[in-house]
Design an enzyme around this catalytic site. Structure first.
Site, short mmCIF file in Angstrom:
data_model
loop_
_atom_site.label_atom_id
_atom_site.label_comp_id
_atom_site.label_asym_id
_atom_site.label_seq_id
_atom_site.Cartn_x
_atom_site.Cartn_y
_atom_site.Cartn_z
N GLY A 98 0.84 -1.20 0.00
CA GLY A 98 0.00 0.00 0.00
C GLY A 98 0.87 1.24 0.00
O GLY A 98 2.03 1.20 -0.44
N SER A 99 0.31 2.32 0.51
CA SER A 99 1.02 3.59 0.47
C SER A 99 2.18 3.61 1.48
O SER A 99 2.19 2.86 2.45
CB SER A 99 0.03 4.71 0.81
OG SER A 99 -0.53 4.44 2.09
N GLY B 272 2.80 2.04 5.28
CA GLY B 272 4.02 1.31 5.67
C GLY B 272 4.72 1.95 6.86
O GLY B 272 5.29 1.25 7.71
N GLU C 274 5.70 -3.39 0.67
CA GLU C 274 5.66 -3.06 -0.76
C GLU C 274 4.88 -1.76 -0.87
O GLU C 274 3.66 -1.76 -0.88
CB GLU C 274 4.94 -4.15 -1.55
CG GLU C 274 5.63 -5.49 -1.56
CD GLU C 274 6.84 -5.54 -2.47
OE1 GLU C 274 7.17 -4.52 -3.11
OE2 GLU C 274 7.46 -6.61 -2.54
N CYS D 188 1.69 0.76 -8.81
CA CYS D 188 2.84 1.19 -8.01
C CYS D 188 4.02 1.44 -8.94
O CYS D 188 4.89 2.26 -8.65
CB CYS D 188 3.18 0.15 -6.97
SG CYS D 188 3.32 -1.51 -7.65
P1 NAD Z 1 -3.46 2.29 1.25
O1 NAD Z 1 -2.16 2.45 1.97
O2 NAD Z 1 -4.50 3.33 1.45
O3 NAD Z 1 -4.15 0.91 1.72
C1 NAD Z 1 -3.52 -0.34 1.51
C2 NAD Z 1 -4.04 -1.34 2.52
O4 NAD Z 1 -3.56 -1.00 3.82
C3 NAD Z 1 -5.56 -1.39 2.64
O5 NAD Z 1 -5.96 -2.74 2.77
C4 NAD Z 1 -5.82 -0.61 3.92
O6 NAD Z 1 -7.02 -0.97 4.57
C5 NAD Z 1 -4.62 -0.99 4.75
N1 NAD Z 1 -4.23 -0.02 5.79
C6 NAD Z 1 -4.25 1.33 5.71
N2 NAD Z 1 -3.74 1.86 6.84
C7 NAD Z 1 -3.38 0.83 7.65
C8 NAD Z 1 -2.78 0.73 8.95
N3 NAD Z 1 -2.46 1.80 9.65
N4 NAD Z 1 -2.52 -0.50 9.44
C9 NAD Z 1 -2.83 -1.60 8.74
N5 NAD Z 1 -3.41 -1.58 7.51
C10 NAD Z 1 -3.67 -0.38 6.97
O7 NAD Z 1 -3.13 2.09 -0.29
P2 NAD Z 1 -4.11 2.02 -1.54
O8 NAD Z 1 -4.66 3.38 -1.81
O9 NAD Z 1 -5.04 0.87 -1.41
O10 NAD Z 1 -3.07 1.63 -2.73
C11 NAD Z 1 -2.28 2.54 -3.40
C12 NAD Z 1 -0.87 2.56 -2.84
O11 NAD Z 1 -0.32 1.26 -2.78
C13 NAD Z 1 0.09 3.36 -3.72
O12 NAD Z 1 0.93 4.13 -2.90
C14 NAD Z 1 0.86 2.29 -4.46
O13 NAD Z 1 2.12 2.71 -4.94
C15 NAD Z 1 0.97 1.24 -3.41
N6 NAD Z 1 1.23 -0.08 -3.98
C16 NAD Z 1 2.49 -0.59 -3.88
C17 NAD Z 1 2.78 -1.82 -4.46
C18 NAD Z 1 4.16 -2.41 -4.40
O14 NAD Z 1 4.29 -3.58 -4.67
N7 NAD Z 1 5.19 -1.65 -4.06
C19 NAD Z 1 1.77 -2.54 -5.13
C20 NAD Z 1 0.50 -1.99 -5.19
C21 NAD Z 1 0.24 -0.76 -4.61
#
Ligand code: NAD
Length: 509
Positions: free
Chosen positions: A240-241, A245, A262, A296
């Site tokens: 995720g973002s 992370g 990731e 991503c």
């Molecule tokens: P996001 O960070 O908003 O959410 C991702 C996941 O994390 C969701 O399931 C969310 O519910 C969970 N989450 C959010 N805050 C959390 C916390 N504090 N503790 C535990 N879980 C939590 O991201 P998004 O908007 O769904 O996706 C887009 C982002 O993901 C972009 O920044 C993109 O670059 C990144 N991404 C990275 C990769 C990679 O492999 N590097 C792959 C896909 C997406």
């Protein structure tokens, strides 16, 4: 003008596809609406689970671990083989759900499911190749070796933009490594998750594997947080973002758990004077505008030599003007919708900031189809010419904005490539072997992925996937990424009858 499907039509398609995959829609029904970015209307409503449901899922998975870890790895592979077969059978159903929930065009949604099938095949082969090493011992009559064992329960938190593939990268590998999986999918794509989990449940039942090996917990960030803090999760793989992370990494480290992060990317392509500009244009347009800029690995920056920048910009801008934008379900569409209004707003905010920081919008940026579907956010992918790499260029805006920057020396190009907080993907378009090797070398791109003459997105599952710096440092999928899912033991076996100590230490009693 493209017409968008009605809410009833999308809802029916979603229900039928989910049911064919084995989802019990009555059991998963609830009061949380799932909105389709295709038309901005409610697709279905689901029940969100709680933190205590997440804890219960970890307990069940821990019980399954006791059994699964002693099953021989090639037998574990048979479960993943069956999952791969079921994914193949339901490829179109899952792809439909991906398109409906996150707006991917059909070809990319099918590609995402193909990636799941590919990783299953990889993992089946891997189930016979979880090799340790034999190491030369310095002591006579001793054998020194390394062995790999199942690690424990793997927690998977996934992002909306790869709502099912990321789960499969983790799950196929975890299962052959002997680890159960608890999955917290994106709250934006619960049906795709339930359908994938239902197919795995079926494979588990058919192969006689422990019933609780796979758990899925539908919910928001609080459910993810419950997994993060749960000591029963041996490896937490979170996609995720970078913001997410940053919250997750320290908490897992605090309990001495393992994490695999990731996170966001800010990927660049260097276009050199010797580049084939036709090839570069095609690579750039797919990487920058494909998936509506929501990968991503999306290309966010082009760093073009000053001798080719004008010609390259003309070509890319002209390709952008003819990109078919519309319903992702229509054949021929290449750019589907943004995931939400907030994604649209962050794109507009970034374009404004870019202008304030000296940028010139060369193409795109406007909204499309707003009258047909006020709740859906279709945009023209944008190109912004910058004279320098300002703050807004150094951030990841999860929308189709391509910043174009000039360079004069290869050192400068590499410095620009690396001068961002993220380190996921990068590429160079060149016919000069020296420049290509320099880009891939120790003082070249600092990213986890560095390509030559292809764009930054669209990785194959065979390589380890992930990036450095604020991208988190994790590696998933192919190559030896499996090692993160196993416990490594170093074993010394003494068959000498004597007890010589290492390093010549004497301790006679
Ligand atoms: P996001 O960070 O908003 O959410 C991702 C996941 O994390 C969701 O399931 C969310 O519910 C969970 N989450 C959010 N805050 C959390 C916390 N504090 N503790 C535990 N879980 C939590 O991201 P998004 O908007 O769904 O996706 C887009 C982002 O993901 C972009 O920044 C993109 O670059 C990144 N991404 C990275 C990769 C990679 O492999 N590097 C792959 C896909 C997406």
């Amino acid at each position: 003008m493209t017409s968008l499907p009605t809410a009833e039509d999308l809802s029916r398609r979603a229900r039928e596809a989910a049911e064919r995959c084995g989802v019990d829609l009555a059991a998963s029904a609830g009061d949380r609406p799932v909105t389709s970015p295709v038309n901005g209307e409610v697709l279905i409503s689901v029940r969100w689970q709680s933190r205590s449901d997440a804890d219960a899922a970890v307990r069940k998975a821990t019980e399954a671990f006791g059994e699964w870890r002693t099953v021989p790895a090639p037998v574990r592979g048979a479960l993943v083989r069956r999952l791969g077969e079921l994914l193949r059978e339901h490829k179109e159903d899952l792809a439909t759900l991906v398109s409906l929930e996150v707006g991917k065009i059909t070809s990319e949604a099918l590609g995402e499911v193909q990636e799941m099938i590919d990783i299953c095949e990889f993992a089946v082969g891997l189930s016979r190749q979880l090799y340790g090493r034999t190491i030369a011992s310095e002591r006579p009559g001793h054998r020194l070796s390394e062995s790999y064992h199942p690690l424990g329960v793997v927690g998977v938190i996934s992002a909306f933009n790869f709502p099912v593939a990321v789960w499969s990268w983790n799950t196929a590998i975890a299962l052959v490594c002997g680890d159960p999986v608890v999955w917290k999918p994106s709250e934006l794509a619960p049906l795709s998750a339930l359908a994938s989990a239902a197919l795995l449940d079926r494979a588990i039942a058919e192969t006689g594997a422990p019933a609780n090996l796979s758990q899925v917990v539908i919910g928001g960030a609080d459910v993810g947080e419950a997994l993060v803090g749960n000591r029963g999760i041996a490896l937490l793989s979170a996609t995720g973002s970078t913001r997410m992370g940053r919250a997750v990494g320290p908490r897992v480290a605090d309990r001495f758990g393992r994490s695999l992060l990731e996170l966001g990317g800010n990927n660049a392509a260097v276009v050199t004077p010797s580049a084939d500009l036709d090839l570069a244009t095609r690579g750039i347009v797919f990487s920058a505008a494909g998936t509506a800029g929501q990968r991503c690995t999306t290309l966010r920056r082009v760093i073009a030599h000053e001798s080719v920048i004008a010609s390259l910009l003309d070509r890319v801008a002209s390709a952008y003007r003819s990109l078919p934008i519309g319903s992702p379900l229509d054949a021929g569409t290449l750019v589907g919708p943004l995931i939400s209004d907030s994604a649209y707003k962050s794109m507009q905010d970034a374009l404004l900031a870019a202008r304030q920081q000296g940028g010139e919008i060369i193409a795109g940026g406007s909204r499309r189809l707003a009258e047909a579907a006020p709740g859906a956010f279709y945009v023209e992918p944008a190109i912004v010419r910058m004279t320098e790499q300002t703050d807004i260029v150094r951030q990841e805006t999860f929308a189709p904005i391509l910043f174009v920057l000039p360079y004069s020396t290869i050192d400068q190009a590499i410095a620009l490539n690396n001068d961002v907080p993220q380190g996921l993907s990068s590429s160079i378009f060149t016919s000069d072997l020296g420049e290509a090797e320099r880009f891939l070398g120790p003082d070249g791109s600092d990213c986890g992925i560095a390509n030559v003459n292809i764009g930054t997105s669209g990785a194959e599952i065979g390589g380890a996937f992930g990036g450095e710096k604020e991208t988190g440092g994790g590696r998933e999928s192919g190559s030896d990424a499996w090692r993160a899912y196993m416990r490594r033991a170093t074993n010394t076996i003494n068959f000498s009858g004597a007890l010589p100590l290492a390093q010549g230490v004497k301790f006679d009693i």
